[in-house]
Write an enzyme that holds these catalytic residues in place. Structure first.
Site, short mmCIF file in Angstrom:
data_model
loop_
_atom_site.label_atom_id
_atom_site.label_comp_id
_atom_site.label_asym_id
_atom_site.label_seq_id
_atom_site.Cartn_x
_atom_site.Cartn_y
_atom_site.Cartn_z
N SER A 81 0.87 -1.18 0.00
CA SER A 81 0.00 0.00 0.00
C SER A 81 0.91 1.23 0.00
CB SER A 81 -0.92 0.00 1.21
OG SER A 81 -0.17 0.18 2.37
N ASP A 112 0.50 9.94 -11.34
CA ASP A 112 -0.78 9.41 -11.81
C ASP A 112 -1.90 9.95 -10.93
OD1 ASP A 112 -0.08 7.39 -13.66
OD2 ASP A 112 0.16 5.90 -12.07
N LYS A 114 -4.82 9.24 -8.53
CA LYS A 114 -5.09 8.06 -7.70
C LYS A 114 -6.56 7.71 -7.84
CE LYS A 114 -4.00 6.16 -3.18
NZ LYS A 114 -5.21 5.45 -2.83
#
Ligand code: IVH
Length: 675
Positions: A81, A112, A114
């Site tokens: 994570s 990017d 999310k």
């Protein structure tokens, strides 16, 4: 036969191509009708010639038979994570941290959006879809091969490259667009099934379906953001060294990659892009909750490594969400120590500003009706700073007609006794003084720092004591013996002894103000309790005080006075106080509490008393005055400063009035002592 096999393969390739145009590029070349014709042709051939059936045929995307359960599926490389940061400053700090591992080096970042969905890993061998797993705990996920097979933009065969990897694990997020989510919910409602709280729940719920046909009917989309293992058997000259090249490869293999990604050459550029996306957030087709920033160089990534939980080479910068939408699943009623019934919203868990929110306060029932909330509503929830989360309003546009009106409780949810609403008050109350919910909360307050501050008596012990009937009121605490509690679960000899000692110690230590505060009289907090203690000095005085007497006291208004007055006149409370008295827990104001003030107010002052004092004897009064440096005399003269007027005063009062000496009531005298 060979011809048929060839025909089938041609059809598959053609359909795959059109799938790619339609689902991945969103740019179809043929009409739906033409596509359907191709698809039906293939299906008929496969049915007629089952020997040519293949799990990688586009016909297999409609969903196979239901499963009994999901099998576990370990990840060959853990699916980590990410750590989160929430501000520009925290981002800078992160960069400083990693820069230490890469001294003097330039760092490029791949940024990017999310996506807020469900993380999935796809596995391909020789370009063919082999299976898929959820992230699970990062090490072992659930095998969702059959469900993921049905996702339209996931190819069952990768696009043929000259350098197709023999084995590749592709990681990404399964999502539902905001628009599809609304459509899906409308459909859910038409079919009489429960709508989803948000697109993420809808995506996750759709993947975790045992019946792949249901998954197939859901508008899921997969966006790739990375890889796990990648392998070429024959050593080819494929070489890549950056995250951006990985993304390029994934795109070439026929996958959708996370849209709107950007290669940033500095940390400033990253944070600027972050703020840009934050602004644009609403315009996105998909829900995004921040950006994921990855160090672009794989070699630098390798040197940065990972902690136990997350890689150092990637981090999420989260949009600051103080508000979020979620479903109001239910409204439950909590009973406070004063019997107030507080409605509490039970929510589909939602993350707000980095914390999971499952419950929120609704303050009172009037507010529920004022806000026109219904159970089942999608609601806007706010959690600002450290305050208790609250429900702001329902999103009425998202109503489905299935929502239910909340009902006012007619009875206490804990003890079942009738609920009352006092006039001029917004609260509904349980007025049963022995309601277990009230008793528990009352006890929690009684033993808290605002009360007698009994150490080691936490919520769970209080609940146990009340549930087992060992403690039926506050006073029972002081009657506890070791053998009453030693047999309880998780209680040991030592613990029981400590607890009994702590209670005994608290009894010894109890001061009048803390005791009054501990009783939990409505509207009487620590401050007021303190005033009352100084004013009345003993519980007997306080409990006999009239409303008029109470109102006279500074800072005590009508409402507070009425509350105190009625507390001491309620039979249950009278009985409780008698019990305390019998036990010997009956604190009076300790002298030291008015030590310093006596100097200024009483020192060198001369007092005369007339009439009977309520709170103390004449001798006691004299003693107090003298200790404080004052004098008490028997007759009125010009030298007298104060005449204290008690009950049924004698001729001294008249005389004092005649020569103009200040007369004060007993209350005022006590105030002089304690102010
Ligand atoms: S990269 C080690 N990129 O966020 C890096 N994750 O909190 C692994 N997510 O489980 C993740 N969008 O489900 C990455 N563009 C993106 C993402 C993304 C959403 C999710 C993913 C992951 C979670 C980590």
């Amino acid at each position: 036969m060979k011809n048929i096999e060839k025909k089938i393969e041609e059809l598959r390739k053609e359909i795959e191509y059109h799938n790619y145009r339609y689902y991945v590029l969103d740019d179809p070349e043929i009409s739906d009708l033409e596509y359907d014709n191709l698809f039906n042709e293939l299906r008929e051939l496969e049915e007629k010639y089952p020997e040519f059936k293949s799990p990688h045929s586009p016909t297999q995307k409609i969903g196979g038979p239901p499963l009994k359960e999901f099998k576990q599926r370990p990840h060959s490389i853990p699916m980590y994570s990410l750590d989160n940061v929430f501000s520009d400053q925290e981002w800078e700090e992160y960069v400083s941290r990693i820069q230490k591992f890469l001294p003097g080096e330039d760092i490029e970042f791949w940024v990017d959006p999310k996506l807020d969905g469900l993380a999935i890993e796809l596995i391909y061998e020789n370009g063919k879809y082999l299976g898929a797993a959820t992230r699970g705990d990062g090490f072992v996920g659930e095998d969702v091969t059959e469900n993921v097979r049905t996702i339209k933009n996931i190819p069952l065969r990768l696009r043929q490259l000259t350098n197709l990897p023999d084995f590749i694990e592709i990681r990404g997020e399964v999502v539902i667009s905001k628009q599809d989510f609304l459509k899906l919910n409308r459909k859910q409602i038409e079919q009489g099934t429960k709508p989803f709280a948000n697109p993420r729940n809808a995506a996750a719920g759709s993947i975790r379906q045992l019946d792949p046909k249901i998954t197939a009917s859901r508008p899921l989309k997969f966006f790739a953001y990375g890889i796990g293992i990648i392998r070429w058997e024959k050593n080819t000259n494929v070489y890549f060294s950056t995250q951006s090249q990985i993304m390029e490869l994934l795109f070439e293999l026929g996958l959708n990659i996370v849209p709107q990604a950007k290669l940033c050459l500095s940390k400033q550029e990253v944070i600027e892009y972050f703020h840009f996306l934050d602004m644009k957030r609403e315009d996105f087709q998909y829900e995004i909750d921040g950006v994921v920033v990855k160090v672009n160089s794989l070699e630098q990534q390798k040197r940065l490594g990972a902690t136990a939980r997350s890689p150092r080479w990637a981090i999420a910068i989260k949009f600051r969400a103080e508000q979020a939408e979620t479903r109001l699943k239910d409204i439950v009623v909590q009973v406070g120590r004063t019997g107030v019934l507080t409605p509490v919203a039970i929510l589909d868990p939602v993350e707000i500003g980095g914390a999971m929110v499952k419950r929120a306060t609704l303050h009172n029932f009037d507010e529920i009706f004022a806000k026109e909330l219904k159970i089942g509503d999608i609601v806007l929830v706010q959690r600002a700073g450290n305050v208790i989360p609250e429900v702001i309003r329902p999103i009425k546009e998202k109503r489905t007609g299935e929502e239910k009106d909340p009902v006012l409780p007619k009875r206490c949810p804990v003890c079942g006794s009738k609920v009352v609403k006092l006039k001029d008050e917004v609260y509904y109350r349980c007025i049963n003084a022995s309601c277990p919910a009230r008793l528990k909360r009352g006890l929690m307050h009684f033993v808290s720092k605002a009360g007698l501050d009994i150490h080691g008596l936490g919520q769970s012990w209080i609940e146990t004591f009340v549930d087992k009937g060992i403690v039926k009121d506050f006073a029972d605490l002081f009657l506890l013996k070791k053998q009453d509690i030693i047999h309880l679960d998780r209680m040991g000899d030592k613990l029981a002894e400590n607890m009994i000692n702590a209670i005994a110690e608290a009894k010894e230590r109890a001061s009048l103000d803390k005791f009054i505060s501990a009783l939990g009289i409505r509207l009487v907090g620590e401050q007021t309790a303190n005033t009352l203690a100084k004013e009345f000095k003993t519980l007997d005085n306080l409990s006999n005080a009239s409303i008029e007497q109470l109102i006279q006291i500074k800072d005590i208004g009508k409402e507070v006075a009425a509350s105190i007055y009625s507390f001491f006149r309620t039979p249950e409370n009278k009985a409780l106080l008698n019990k305390f008295k019998d036990i010997g827990l009956w604190p009076i104001l300790k002298e030291k509490q008015y030590h310093h003030e006596k100097e200024s107010k009483i020192k060198d002052k001369t007092f005369v008393f007339t009439g009977k004092l309520e709170s103390m004897s004449r001798n006691r009064a004299k003693e107090i005055v003298e200790r404080a440096g004052g004098r008490v005399v028997n007759s009125i003269s010009k030298k007298v400063d104060y005449v204290v007027v008690g009950h049924e005063p004698g001729s001294k009062l008249k005389k004092a009035q005649k020569i103009g000496i200040k007369t004060i009531s007993e209350q005022e005298f006590i105030r002089l002592l304690t102010q």
